[in-house]
Scaffold this motif. Sequence first.
Motif, PDB file in Angstrom:
ATOM      1  N   HIS A   1     -29.131  12.474 -22.470  1.00  0.00           N
ATOM      2  CA  HIS A   1     -29.627  12.009 -21.159  1.00  0.00           C
ATOM      3  C   HIS A   1     -28.343  11.289 -20.294  1.00  0.00           C
ATOM      4  CE1 HIS A   1     -34.062  12.355 -21.726  1.00  0.00           C
ATOM      5  NE2 HIS A   1     -33.500  12.719 -22.634  1.00  0.00           N
ATOM      6  N   CYS A   2     -28.578  11.174 -19.149  1.00  0.00           N
ATOM      7  CA  CYS A   2     -27.677  10.204 -18.449  1.00  0.00           C
ATOM      8  C   CYS A   2     -25.981  10.598 -18.418  1.00  0.00           C
ATOM      9  CB  CYS A   2     -27.715   8.916 -18.665  1.00  0.00           C
ATOM     10  SG  CYS A   2     -29.475   8.011 -18.413  1.00  0.00           S
TER      11      CYS A   2
ATOM     12  N   SER B   1     -24.330   9.901 -15.006  1.00  0.00           N
ATOM     13  CA  SER B   1     -25.354   9.068 -14.287  1.00  0.00           C
ATOM     14  C   SER B   1     -25.215   7.658 -14.948  1.00  0.00           C
ATOM     15  CB  SER B   1     -26.693   9.929 -14.418  1.00  0.00           C
ATOM     16  OG  SER B   1     -26.497  10.785 -13.812  1.00  0.00           O
ATOM     17  N   ARG B   2     -25.504   6.784 -14.187  1.00  0.00           N
ATOM     18  CA  ARG B   2     -25.642   5.238 -14.668  1.00  0.00           C
ATOM     19  C   ARG B   2     -24.515   5.190 -15.643  1.00  0.00           C
ATOM     20  NH1 ARG B   2     -31.080   4.751 -17.866  1.00  0.00           N
ATOM     21  NH2 ARG B   2     -30.929   2.739 -17.125  1.00  0.00           N
TER      22      ARG B   2
ATOM     23  N   CYS C   1     -29.054   6.308 -11.198  1.00  0.00           N
ATOM     24  CA  CYS C   1     -29.800   7.186 -11.795  1.00  0.00           C
ATOM     25  C   CYS C   1     -29.869   8.604 -10.991  1.00  0.00           C
ATOM     26  CB  CYS C   1     -31.096   6.697 -11.964  1.00  0.00           C
ATOM     27  SG  CYS C   1     -32.442   7.597 -12.917  1.00  0.00           S
ATOM     28  N   SER C   2     -29.930   9.736 -11.692  1.00  0.00           N
ATOM     29  CA  SER C   2     -30.182  10.961 -11.176  1.00  0.00           C
ATOM     30  C   SER C   2     -31.756  11.395 -10.928  1.00  0.00           C
ATOM     31  CB  SER C   2     -29.283  12.047 -11.887  1.00  0.00           C
ATOM     32  OG  SER C   2     -28.022  11.946 -11.483  1.00  0.00           O
ATOM     33  N   LYS C   3     -32.481  10.767 -11.503  1.00  0.00           N
ATOM     34  CA  LYS C   3     -33.713  10.842 -11.247  1.00  0.00           C
ATOM     35  C   LYS C   3     -34.348  12.156 -11.862  1.00  0.00           C
ATOM     36  CE  LYS C   3     -36.373  10.395  -7.201  1.00  0.00           C
ATOM     37  NZ  LYS C   3     -36.421  10.093  -5.690  1.00  0.00           N
TER      38      LYS C   3
ATOM     39  N   CYS D   1     -33.324  14.180 -14.221  1.00  0.00           N
ATOM     40  CA  CYS D   1     -32.624  14.584 -15.604  1.00  0.00           C
ATOM     41  C   CYS D   1     -33.472  14.350 -16.943  1.00  0.00           C
ATOM     42  CB  CYS D   1     -31.248  14.549 -15.772  1.00  0.00           C
ATOM     43  SG  CYS D   1     -30.536  13.061 -14.895  1.00  0.00           S
ATOM     44  N   CYS D   2     -34.238  13.168 -16.795  1.00  0.00           N
ATOM     45  CA  CYS D   2     -35.050  12.946 -17.912  1.00  0.00           C
ATOM     46  C   CYS D   2     -36.312  13.930 -17.890  1.00  0.00           C
ATOM     47  CB  CYS D   2     -35.863  11.458 -17.847  1.00  0.00           C
ATOM     48  SG  CYS D   2     -34.674   9.971 -18.316  1.00  0.00           S
TER      49      CYS D   2
ATOM     50  N   ARG E   1     -37.039   7.889 -17.851  1.00  0.00           N
ATOM     51  CA  ARG E   1     -37.605   7.576 -16.427  1.00  0.00           C
ATOM     52  C   ARG E   1     -38.336   8.675 -15.815  1.00  0.00           C
ATOM     53  NH1 ARG E   1     -32.447   4.121 -13.697  1.00  0.00           N
ATOM     54  NH2 ARG E   1     -32.742   2.232 -14.963  1.00  0.00           N
TER      55      ARG E   1
END
Lengths: 112, 343
Positions: B159-160, B163-164, B173-175, B177-178, B205
Amino acid sequence: MDFGFSLSPSSAIELDTLDSALYRKLCRIEPGARTCIACGSCSATCTAAEHSGMSVRKLLLGLQRGRKAEVERMLSNCMLCGKCTMVCPRGINTRRVILTVCRLYDNVEGTL
Amino acid sequence: MLLSMKETILVVGGGIAGMETAVQLKALGLTPVIVEKNSSLGGHVAQWNRLFPDMTPASKVLEPYDEALKEVDIYTDTEIASINSLQKEYAAVLSNGKTLRCKAVVFATGFKLFEAEKKEEYGYGIYDRVITNRDLERWFDTRSDERVPAKPAAIGFVHCVGSRDVKAGNSQCSKVCCITAIKQAIEMKELFPDTEIYCFYMDLRLFGKKYEDFYINAQRDYGIHFIRGRVSEVAETIDGRVQVKAEDTLSGKPVKVKLDLLVLMSGIVCDRANNELARSVSLPLDEDGFFRSLDNIAGVTRTDRKGLFLAGTCSGPKTVPETLAEARSAALQVYQYLKAKKK
Ligand SMILES: Cc1cc2nc3c(=O)[nH]c(=O)nc-3n(C[C@H](O)[C@H](O)[C@H](O)COP(=O)(O)OP(=O)(O)OC[C@H]3O[C@@H](n4cnc5c(N)ncnc54)[C@H](O)[C@@H]3O)c2cc1C
Ligand code: SF4
Ligand code: SF4
Ligand code: SF4
């Protein structure tokens, strides 16, 4: 030869080789156990936790990581009061999880 | 009652945001013109296979636009060479030599997927078994990618990625991808039921409708393992697999695992290629490099420049339904703007 120090064995967890058979057995009987999000509500409410380190969260994680001895030690401190079940946000029947794990350790019926 | 306005509105970008904006502008009686730099419309959605949260084929979401945009002028393979602000309108010179006079411009220029090779420690482009979320979506479509093994014993999702991560130049946060990781993990588990799947996350997230259900299903019904810890490095093993290192922060111990496939969740970052375009019309950029909205509550699709509007991911990470809602809102804002000007 004595260098004056020694190396302790690596504490790294190796996910592909660890023994999580017990956890898998548990999840077959209690699929809900898999949904734990490690929120800690169960341990926070547990009367036994403060004095004994009992924690359903740690129990579930310990089984996933193959730490059987640690889990066994923990289990002996549970009073099966069921407070943890009341607070679990995922609705896991933690009390039944504890009982199931106990039975798996004892393998009472020999069939689990 | 509709105003009778035939005014031309320039829509820059023909992704889902630009297409929906144009459809709505048309319905409001205006004359939208889409300028798209690629050879076809659809933007990123055209690269995805199935969409969360309903697993709708992406092609099904795009299909209706063929019909809906039939009477809209569309220039593909075309860019904006320059935009000039005249007294009452804008004049856009296109790379095909045409000049468009328009009363308003809607920017729907979208985002860029973080270039995973920039996070060298993850080995994208170096190791054979490392791919991105985009590569996996393509593989779902084509089933051909040499990096995806025929029978993987273990798959990891990171993840991430980009991002972050202040060092990667993107602290946001790319919002999406989780939930994308969980969607893709489930899809892989359906194809390979005996494969162990691990998701390495910092926080999960899962904000949207049905997302938490995806998570619970992934845990309970698919037995996907969630490891809380950011992957620190990836190395190739002697047998051509990859070994991932992280900390299992819940246990407070280092963790290692050997995998047959590692999927990097590249994030949504701003498309710097459009900085120049923004500057030419004095459109301000946010600290994160995305276009700056008038405000982030009631003015997301408006800007502080007259006649310039925003739709979709050019102002920050968004899902498809959010993008569509914004496109509709942007079209209405344009309409209100012209109506007010007419008075
Ligand atoms: C890996 C991944 C998976 C996703 N999966 C889902 C999902 O399952 N469900 C969901 O709801 N959302 C999903 N999303 C989010 C979704 O992709 C976005 O919401 C959507 O693409 C936003 O559309 P857009 O039109 O704003 O931007 P884009 O799709 O980026 O389209 C922008 C368009 O503008 C064009 N353009 C850019 N600059 C110019 C210029 N200067 N001149 C002309 N044209 C230009 C581009 O070529 C492109 O066609 C996912 C995102 C990622 C990263
Ligand atoms: S059932 Fe056991 S673990 Fe749960 S609260 Fe009671 S003592 Fe603690
Ligand atoms: S309360 Fe439930 S979800 Fe939270 S840590 Fe305990 S078992 Fe897991
Ligand atoms: S959505 Fe999840 S994976 Fe994507 S940047 Fe945010 S926390 Fe990271």
